[in-house]
Design a protein around this motif. Structure first.
Motif, short mmCIF file in Angstrom:
data_model
loop_
_atom_site.label_atom_id
_atom_site.label_comp_id
_atom_site.label_asym_id
_atom_site.label_seq_id
_atom_site.Cartn_x
_atom_site.Cartn_y
_atom_site.Cartn_z
N LEU A 350 0.83 -1.20 0.00
CA LEU A 350 0.00 0.00 0.00
C LEU A 350 0.87 1.26 0.00
O LEU A 350 0.58 2.23 -0.70
CB LEU A 350 -0.94 -0.02 1.21
N GLU A 351 1.94 1.20 0.76
CA GLU A 351 2.84 2.36 0.81
C GLU A 351 3.52 2.57 -0.55
O GLU A 351 3.66 3.70 -1.01
CB GLU A 351 3.92 2.15 1.89
N LYS A 352 3.94 1.49 -1.16
CA LYS A 352 4.60 1.62 -2.47
C LYS A 352 3.66 2.25 -3.50
O LYS A 352 4.06 3.08 -4.31
CB LYS A 352 5.04 0.23 -2.96
N ILE A 353 2.42 1.83 -3.46
CA ILE A 353 1.47 2.37 -4.43
C ILE A 353 1.26 3.86 -4.20
O ILE A 353 1.20 4.65 -5.15
CB ILE A 353 0.12 1.60 -4.32
N GLU A 354 1.19 4.25 -2.95
CA GLU A 354 1.04 5.69 -2.68
C GLU A 354 2.26 6.48 -3.14
O GLU A 354 2.13 7.60 -3.64
CB GLU A 354 0.76 5.93 -1.18
N ALA A 355 3.43 5.89 -2.99
CA ALA A 355 4.65 6.57 -3.46
C ALA A 355 4.62 6.73 -4.98
O ALA A 355 4.97 7.79 -5.52
CB ALA A 355 5.88 5.79 -3.01
N ILE A 356 4.17 5.68 -5.66
CA ILE A 356 4.06 5.76 -7.13
C ILE A 356 3.02 6.81 -7.52
O ILE A 356 3.24 7.61 -8.45
CB ILE A 356 3.66 4.38 -7.71
N ARG A 357 1.92 6.84 -6.80
CA ARG A 357 0.89 7.83 -7.12
C ARG A 357 1.42 9.25 -6.92
O ARG A 357 1.15 10.14 -7.72
CB ARG A 357 -0.34 7.63 -6.23
N ALA A 358 2.17 9.44 -5.85
CA ALA A 358 2.70 10.77 -5.57
C ALA A 358 3.64 11.20 -6.70
O ALA A 358 3.69 12.37 -7.08
CB ALA A 358 3.44 10.76 -4.23
N LYS A 359 4.36 10.25 -7.25
CA LYS A 359 5.37 10.56 -8.26
C LYS A 359 4.78 10.65 -9.67
O LYS A 359 5.20 11.48 -10.48
CB LYS A 359 6.43 9.45 -8.23
N LEU A 360 3.80 9.80 -9.96
CA LEU A 360 3.34 9.67 -11.36
C LEU A 360 1.84 9.94 -11.53
O LEU A 360 1.28 9.70 -12.60
CB LEU A 360 3.66 8.27 -11.88
N GLY A 361 1.19 10.41 -10.46
CA GLY A 361 -0.25 10.65 -10.52
C GLY A 361 -0.63 11.50 -11.72
O GLY A 361 0.08 12.42 -12.10
N GLY A 362 -1.76 11.17 -12.31
CA GLY A 362 -2.21 11.90 -13.50
C GLY A 362 -1.75 11.20 -14.76
O GLY A 362 -2.54 10.92 -15.66
#
Lengths: 467, 467
Positions: A350-362
């Motif tokens: 879950l943490e990894k996914i949030e990190a990816i979202r923070a970096k690549l969201g949109g």
């Protein structure tokens, strides 16, 4: 089209079989869903076999292989062509071996079915359900059109993997019967450790002519859409539900907004902007348990259940929104969409996914599928990517990898690049034995053609037919 | 025996029902398998009800409760009396309510059964299997003689828990119908979160008159004994097998040497000294996967499989060596043996067990059962203990707890002491509502009788009948 002397001889030798040499339909039967990837689309769009043979028995199939071997003609085997990696595409031309007539369900026993490779997943299930209320443990979202042979030769898991794990896990394939590509093709039976030699090998080292697969009880699965106000909550619910050992489930999918809002036409009218959506399949006798579970998450709201709803337009099977149908639905609306396959492993998924979202969201939208892996739940991410350039796509892959998320790159047509970027020695060793001339699905196994390949750039098969 | 005026009045009011007042059989029907524990044996051996009533319908059961309430008579409900915590024993005397005639399987649907509490687990399974090749997800090792009502009211899991988790997990009980102990008993239906009020409550706050339970497919499970040269290897195999999502299993048990050598008479001749033994139940269609798995452990050797063996004396069902049948078999050979229930949670469960062995080896023998818990595998330890004194037994419990291993103490007759040593507020709240006079199975819920109890010493119910 003029055929080479070898091709002409092979075709003549097979003339008593069902052959298709109409250029339009041969091209259609030489394609799969490779066009999900703009990278593969650019490289493989011109690919076409020289002719297609559809054997009506294992004996005929053996004849095709014997003749092709004698005349040095490549043979690429095809089910329904619903794969996404170009795995059914004859890069070097030659023969496409179509399994459509090898579609019999041979026997059904408690917990297992014996079936030919060209049987549609839907037909396997319908036959097993009618026979003894059983069904396959898992299937691809292309269940309605895909064959079981193609699923085993080209897939890795799917609907059902949230309970049973991946196809490669012990017990999820019982036996494969395989024909080799030799002067005199051999018929071999593989079980146990040997299954890995030929499952998920794209037909590069043998042709599957019979499968023995485990069955689970067939239930009238309750299919649902559930909304959450935030994506992290939806992902948390999915992970938690995956760990509920007593709640029998077949699908746990998470869609970040605005995937459902933008791409799921019959679902979108029921959604508010920004809502994340879960797609679920729960056994009917587990619904009490599921609703009790769901009530523990104040933000979760069941907006659709297949057994009781008032939606004016039926959304159809919920699993046809999950796995790679998500990408398909997105592509239909926005042709610039493509996807990645990402492995988010517990415990910090879950943490990894949030990190990816923070970096690549949109640019990257999260679409998660819960799977069992070694007794734990993990997420298979089939992230939607707004495609700009190949360079940027490669960069996005590298960003994932740098953040500790393994990517199974669906923009590659080789087994290795679409997998763990390493040679599968078991598959290679068996290809040496079973396909000494390298005629089966050429160009798909790097280890065969170019053992020293360094994976720095996209592999380009040198034997590929020119456009 | 002279009855108090109240008892005599109640008995007279119930005279048209099936009543047993023969002192010998009343005493037999007032006992369970409490004698597994020397501690409970010393305290409860004299316990006997005043008379036993066996209602033939829910209406008759309601009548028993109504009459007992009116005359202030304690009522302790009993299935087959195979529990080990004295949970079916009428500490304050009064009525034992025997459920033997409430034994109908009322309805069977795909994935679920509706059944009365007095039905034997074996009969539930036989009926469901004949009807539609289904069976209960889990059962106690006393399957052949225990009732489903007793299992739900007094058990926590069992054979099947390695796949489905514990009875308390969502989805493993669907619905319970419960009658209250009031002037006019009410009939209530519990589902979801409310199930916890009455499941595993020893009948202290309501009497279960109907159960709706999930079913799984019934297979001809292959039962096996597997030997390993060392205990840690056997424990490792058990833990690994528990994580094989594609291998369908119903039992994974580990026995440290010399449990099987000393206590399993029909198995012992096939064992070498020092060998650890695994007891397994694997679905027939998962046997290929299992044997492939097992071959990865060079030390593991299948010495018995129920579907193909040449043992001169059939060992019977392998599950009748596991769970609390292990203790039973040991006790039959060595009356000084008793047991503990220890929770070894992942991820460091194997290490914890080795630490316990290093500290208590010889005095405590490891018997492990794989269970699913919150999506992971763990071990329920039903360790065999060579009993010397109560003080030493308590010390052994403290040693386990000090090493981070929770103990569910089977040498206590109260819900709290046999559980997590804390009040279950949901059960207590419902007892206030459903049993305002405190007549149901008195003495089993400390929170009701002595809310300030500090758990430092064994609880001694003040209302217990004197010897």
């Amino acid at each position: 089209m003029t055929l080479s002397a070898n091709l002409a001889a092979a075709k003549a030798a097979l003339a008593h079989l069902e052959i298709d040499d109409n250029p339009v339909s041969v091209r259609a039967k030489s394609r799969d869903f490779f066009w999900y990837s703009p990278v593969l689309k650019a490289r493989l769009d011109h690919i076409s076999a020289d002719f297609v043979v559809a054997p009506k028995s294992e004996a005929e199939l053996i004849e095709v292989l014997r003749v092709a071997y004698a005349h040095n003609i490549p043979v690429t085997t095809r089910g329904a062509g619903t794969g996404n990696y170009g795995q059914a595409m004859p890069l070097a031309g030659g023969i496409v071996l179509h399994t459509r007539h090898l579609s019999a369900v041979t026997a059904i026993h408690p917990g297992r079915v014996i079936v030919q490779p060209g049987c549609l997943l839907r037909d396997v299930d319908a036959t097993c359900k009618a026979h003894s209320a059983q069904e396959l443990r898992m299937f691809s979202s292309t269940w309605a059109t895909a064959t079981i042979g193609g699923f085993i030769a080209g897939g890795s898991g799917g609907v059902g993997s949230c309970t049973w794990g991946a196809l490669r896990d012990l017990g999820n394939i019982i036996r494969l019967r395989v024909v080799t590509m030799e002067a005199e093709p051999r018929v071999l039976e593989f079980t146990g450790e040997e299954l890995h030699r030929v499952s998920h090998a794209y037909g590069t080292n043998g042709i599957i002519t019979e499968l023995e697969m485990p069955l689970a009880p067939a239930y009238d699965w309750v299919e649902m859409f559930v909304t959450c106000e935030t994506f992290p909550e939806a992902a948390r619910i999915a992970a938690d539900l995956g760990r509920e050992d007593g709640i029998l489930k077949k699908l746990i999918t998470v869609f970040e907004a605005p995937i459902a809002q933008d791409y799921f036409q019959r679902v979108a009218p029921h959604l508010a902007p920004g809502q994340a959506v879960l797609g679920l399949m729960i056994a009917p006798h587990a619904m009490d348990g599921f609703l009790t579970f769901a009530a523990r998450y104040p933000g979760a709201k069941v907006i659709y259940r297949s057994d009781a709803h008032d939606w004016p337009r039926d959304p159809g099977p919920v699993f046809e929104y999950g796995w790679n149908h998500t990408t398909l639905r997105a592509l239909k609306v926005d042709p610039t969409i493509t996807y990645l396959q990402v492995r988010y492993a517990a415990p910090d998924h879950l943490e990894k996914i949030e990190a990816i979202r923070a970096k690549l969201g949109g640019e990257v939208l999260q679409h998660l599928e819960v799977m069992k892996e070694n007794g734990a739940t993990m997420f298979a991410g089939l992230s939607l990517v707004k495609f700009t350039t190949e360079a940027r796509l490669d960069e996005i892959v590298r960003i994932h990898e740098a953040m500790g998320c393994m990517v199974f790159n669906p923009h590659r047509y080789t087994l290795e690049e679409g997998g763990r970027q390493s040679v599968d020695d078991r598959q290679l060793a068996f290809k040496r034995e079973a396909d000494p001339k390298g005629l089966l699905n050429p160009g798909k196994m790097i280890a065969w053609d170019e053992p020293g390949f360094d994976y720095k750039n996209v592999y380009a098969y040198k034997g590929m037919k020119r456009p």
